[in-house]
Write an enzyme that holds these catalytic residues in place. Structure first.
Site, mmCIF file in Angstrom:
data_model
loop_
_atom_site.group_PDB
_atom_site.id
_atom_site.type_symbol
_atom_site.label_atom_id
_atom_site.label_comp_id
_atom_site.label_asym_id
_atom_site.label_seq_id
_atom_site.Cartn_x
_atom_site.Cartn_y
_atom_site.Cartn_z
ATOM 1 C CD GLU A 36 7.773 -5.305 13.192
ATOM 2 O OE1 GLU A 36 8.391 -4.540 12.445
ATOM 3 O OE2 GLU A 36 6.659 -5.009 13.702
ATOM 4 C CD GLN A 37 5.312 -1.833 16.780
ATOM 5 O OE1 GLN A 37 5.499 -1.177 17.795
ATOM 6 N NE2 GLN A 37 4.537 -1.404 15.789
ATOM 7 N NE ARG A 107 0.112 -1.208 1.587
ATOM 8 C CZ ARG A 107 0.903 -0.202 1.970
ATOM 9 N NH1 ARG A 107 1.735 -0.369 2.967
ATOM 10 N NH2 ARG A 107 0.829 0.971 1.380
ATOM 11 C CE1 TYR A 212 -1.814 -1.140 -6.809
ATOM 12 C CE2 TYR A 212 -2.794 1.041 -6.628
ATOM 13 C CZ TYR A 212 -1.997 0.031 -6.106
ATOM 14 O OH TYR A 212 -1.384 0.209 -4.889
ATOM 15 C CG ASP A 292 6.303 5.959 5.831
ATOM 16 O OD1 ASP A 292 6.766 6.228 4.701
ATOM 17 O OD2 ASP A 292 5.123 5.618 6.025
HETATM 18 C C1 LIG Z 1 -3.287 4.544 1.497
HETATM 19 C C2 LIG Z 1 -1.836 4.392 1.280
HETATM 20 C C3 LIG Z 1 -1.370 3.983 0.033
HETATM 21 C C4 LIG Z 1 -0.007 3.895 -0.200
HETATM 22 N N1 LIG Z 1 0.411 3.493 -1.425
HETATM 23 C C5 LIG Z 1 1.734 3.444 -1.684
HETATM 24 C C6 LIG Z 1 2.192 3.025 -2.970
HETATM 25 O O1 LIG Z 1 1.414 2.696 -3.854
HETATM 26 N N2 LIG Z 1 3.534 3.005 -3.187
HETATM 27 C C7 LIG Z 1 4.436 3.339 -2.225
HETATM 28 O O2 LIG Z 1 5.651 3.319 -2.508
HETATM 29 N N3 LIG Z 1 4.031 3.711 -0.976
HETATM 30 C C8 LIG Z 1 2.702 3.774 -0.695
HETATM 31 N N4 LIG Z 1 2.278 4.136 0.544
HETATM 32 C C9 LIG Z 1 3.279 4.479 1.586
HETATM 33 C C10 LIG Z 1 3.887 3.252 2.228
HETATM 34 O O3 LIG Z 1 2.901 2.392 2.773
HETATM 35 C C11 LIG Z 1 4.855 3.661 3.327
HETATM 36 O O4 LIG Z 1 5.709 4.664 2.839
HETATM 37 C C12 LIG Z 1 5.690 2.444 3.745
HETATM 38 O O5 LIG Z 1 4.879 1.498 4.403
HETATM 39 C C13 LIG Z 1 6.834 2.857 4.641
HETATM 40 O O6 LIG Z 1 7.596 1.731 4.963
HETATM 41 P P1 LIG Z 1 8.492 1.730 6.270
HETATM 42 O O7 LIG Z 1 9.138 0.393 6.300
HETATM 43 O O8 LIG Z 1 9.328 2.952 6.303
HETATM 44 O O9 LIG Z 1 7.456 1.893 7.465
HETATM 45 P P2 LIG Z 1 6.279 0.874 7.931
HETATM 46 O O10 LIG Z 1 5.721 0.141 6.767
HETATM 47 O O11 LIG Z 1 5.387 1.692 8.765
HETATM 48 O O12 LIG Z 1 7.075 -0.170 8.822
HETATM 49 C C14 LIG Z 1 7.539 0.179 10.108
HETATM 50 C C15 LIG Z 1 7.775 -1.107 10.880
HETATM 51 O O13 LIG Z 1 8.349 -0.772 12.139
HETATM 52 C C16 LIG Z 1 7.659 -1.434 13.167
HETATM 53 N N5 LIG Z 1 7.779 -0.588 14.369
HETATM 54 C C17 LIG Z 1 7.182 0.603 14.600
HETATM 55 N N6 LIG Z 1 7.541 1.097 15.797
HETATM 56 C C18 LIG Z 1 8.402 0.185 16.330
HETATM 57 C C19 LIG Z 1 9.139 0.138 17.553
HETATM 58 N N7 LIG Z 1 9.049 1.108 18.463
HETATM 59 N N8 LIG Z 1 9.935 -0.939 17.786
HETATM 60 C C20 LIG Z 1 10.049 -1.938 16.866
HETATM 61 N N9 LIG Z 1 9.364 -1.942 15.693
HETATM 62 C C21 LIG Z 1 8.569 -0.893 15.422
HETATM 63 C C22 LIG Z 1 6.232 -1.588 12.658
HETATM 64 O O14 LIG Z 1 5.539 -2.635 13.315
HETATM 65 C C23 LIG Z 1 6.491 -1.873 11.184
HETATM 66 O O15 LIG Z 1 6.683 -3.234 10.930
HETATM 67 C C24 LIG Z 1 0.925 4.219 0.821
HETATM 68 C C25 LIG Z 1 0.466 4.606 2.085
HETATM 69 C C26 LIG Z 1 -0.897 4.683 2.314
HETATM 70 C C27 LIG Z 1 -1.386 5.132 3.676
#
Ligand SMILES: Cc1cc2nc3c(=O)[nH]c(=O)nc-3n(C[C@H](O)[C@H](O)[C@H](O)COP(=O)(O)OP(=O)(O)OC[C@H]3O[C@@H](n4cnc5c(N)ncnc54)[C@H](O)[C@@H]3O)c2cc1C
Length: 406
Positions: A36-37, A107, A212, A292
């Protein structure tokens, strides 16, 4: 079988990366390392919904009770309202079997709950990935702090601006959708006693407001979507004034209850919304993507994290069936085939949901828009909430085996 001798790196310790660490450890027994960064695991001070399809996975991984204990299950179905607060339709909030409901999560609480199920020794903080290179049958990772390490395989759970993505698909980065959201949380004690403990969405002309409950109903989450031509080539989030948000929902055309809600908010921030067409591929050899990084989507169906959680379960199921390390690329291909189909539907559905909430495009005809939302509600309960990511992966494995050995 892959197991303790197999070393897999997960890049990203967000909600997707941590769930993948739990699933891989529990289901495959491989040796997992998370990079994790950031200097500590954390999240923005806002809410997120864990949908029933994700709650099912978290239950099987043994973390749902803890998550429920710090989240908020609403009193019943949510509601879609017009700008003046008139009822349009109720919203799906639980699966057909009524076993799993939407859970409103703060979160940081969700990250803590997931992190508590991960061995802290496998998480390496302050490691920002610079590049991934395929070397022989494995991968070589290089970090900005100078560290370098080899693994049998890598999973990119590094979010919307993924570095790992470039190693599997020459796809341009996600694009700004033309919308920002104002987000934040409010102390629930500031609301009137009879404020409903459910999800409410007010849908107006080119903007919407959602609220909510979270954290055992002590907090309320809000998300307000608004068109903006703010150039997002620099930062794509930052602090915002509550007065800016209030101005977007002021005037006679908006429900006075909504205005009462907004005037009790004391802090907010803005966030640019990004969208992405489905990628053409998620995996190349021993490299794959999750969350994502693989399927950036607009948030209007509340499925981004839930899909990352489904990905984690599917990936662990396919990996557990791998005979040895040399089978990992095939396991990743199978995972990709199954998950790309599912998430592409939700990426497109999220775009369409946003257009409905904001009465854009063909939905200028509000009667049609409202009818479509009702149809969407039934689709959500069946096709989205009832989906069992583990079962689908196991069924697909059966199909793949038949093809292979017929
Ligand atoms: C306004 C809003 C509301 C939302 N509401 C919902 C909801 O109600 N329900 C739902 O299911 N989803 C919701 N989402 C979507 C959800 O937040 C994302 O889909 C989710 O955070 C994705 O998780 P992830 O772990 O894939 O990515 P992230 O949460 O982006 O985590 C990525 C991680 O990787 C780390 N990272 C990035 N680059 C590097 C690198 N080069 N080296 C090492 N580490 C790195 C980051 O620091 C981070 O910790 C919402 C999004 C938004 C914008």
């Amino acid at each position: 079988m892959v197991g303790r001798n197999t070393r897999i790196a997960i890049v990203g310790g967000g909600m997707g990366g941590l769930t993948a660490a739990i699933a891989l450890t529990k289901i495959t027994g491989v040796q997992v390392t998370v990079f994790e960064q950031a200097s500590r695991l954390g999240e923005v001070g806002a809410g997120v919904t864990i949908a029933p399809n994700a709650a099912r996975v978290l239950d099987r991984l043994g973390v749902l009770d803890r998550i429920r204990s710090v989240g908020a299950v609403p009193d019943g179905h949510g509601v879609y309202l017009d700008a003046m607060g008139g009822m349009v339709t109720d919203a799906a909030w639980e699966d057909t079997a009524k076993q799993y409901q939407n859970i409103g999560m703060y979160r940081p609480d969700l990250i803590d709950a997931l992190a508590s199920a991960v061995d802290p020794h496998i998480v390496h903080l302050g490691h920002r990935l610079k590049s991934v290179e395929q070397r022989g049958a494995g991968v070589h990772l290089t970090f900005e702090n100078g560290a370098e390490e080899d693994f049998d395989a890598v999973i990119g759970a590094d979010g919307i601006h993924s570095v790992v993505r470039a190693a599997v698909d020459q796809h341009p980065d996600p694009v700004y959708s033309g919308y920002i959201v104002y987000r934040g949380v409010m102390d629930a004690s500031r609301l009137p006693d009879d404020w409903p403990m459910i999800s409410q969405v007010w849908m107006g002309n080119s903007r919407h407001f959602m609220a909510y409950p979270l954290q055992q109903r002590k907090l309320f989450n809000f998300v307000a979507g608004i068109p903006s031509d703010r150039p997002l080539n620099g930062p794509w989030s930052g602090p915002a004034e509550v007065s800016e948000l209030a101005a977007e929902f002021s005037g006679d055309g908006w429900d006075p209850r909504l205005q009462h809600f907004i005037c009790r908010i004391d802090k907010t921030f803005w966030w640019g919304l990004f969208d992405h067409e489905p990628l053409s591929n998620w995996s190349r050899g021993p490299i794959t993507l999750l969350g994502d990084a693989a399927h950036t989507m607009l948030p209007h169906q509340g499925q981004g994290v839930s899909q990352a959680i489904e990905d984690s379960m599917a990936l662990a199921t396919f990996l557990a069936a791998a005979e040895d390390v040399s089978d990992i690329p095939e396991a990743f291909r199978r995972y990709t085939a199954v998950r790309m189909q599912r998430t592409a539907i939700l990426q497109n559905g999220s775009r369409r949901a946003g257009a409905m909430f904001d009465a854009q495009y063909e939905f200028q005809n509000l009667a049609k828009r409202d009818a479509d939302i009702r149809v969407g509600r039934d689709f959500r309960r069946g096709a989205v909430f009832d989906y069992d990511a583990q079962k689908v992966a196991e069924q697909a494995l059966g199909r793949f085996r038949k093809v292979q050995y017929a």
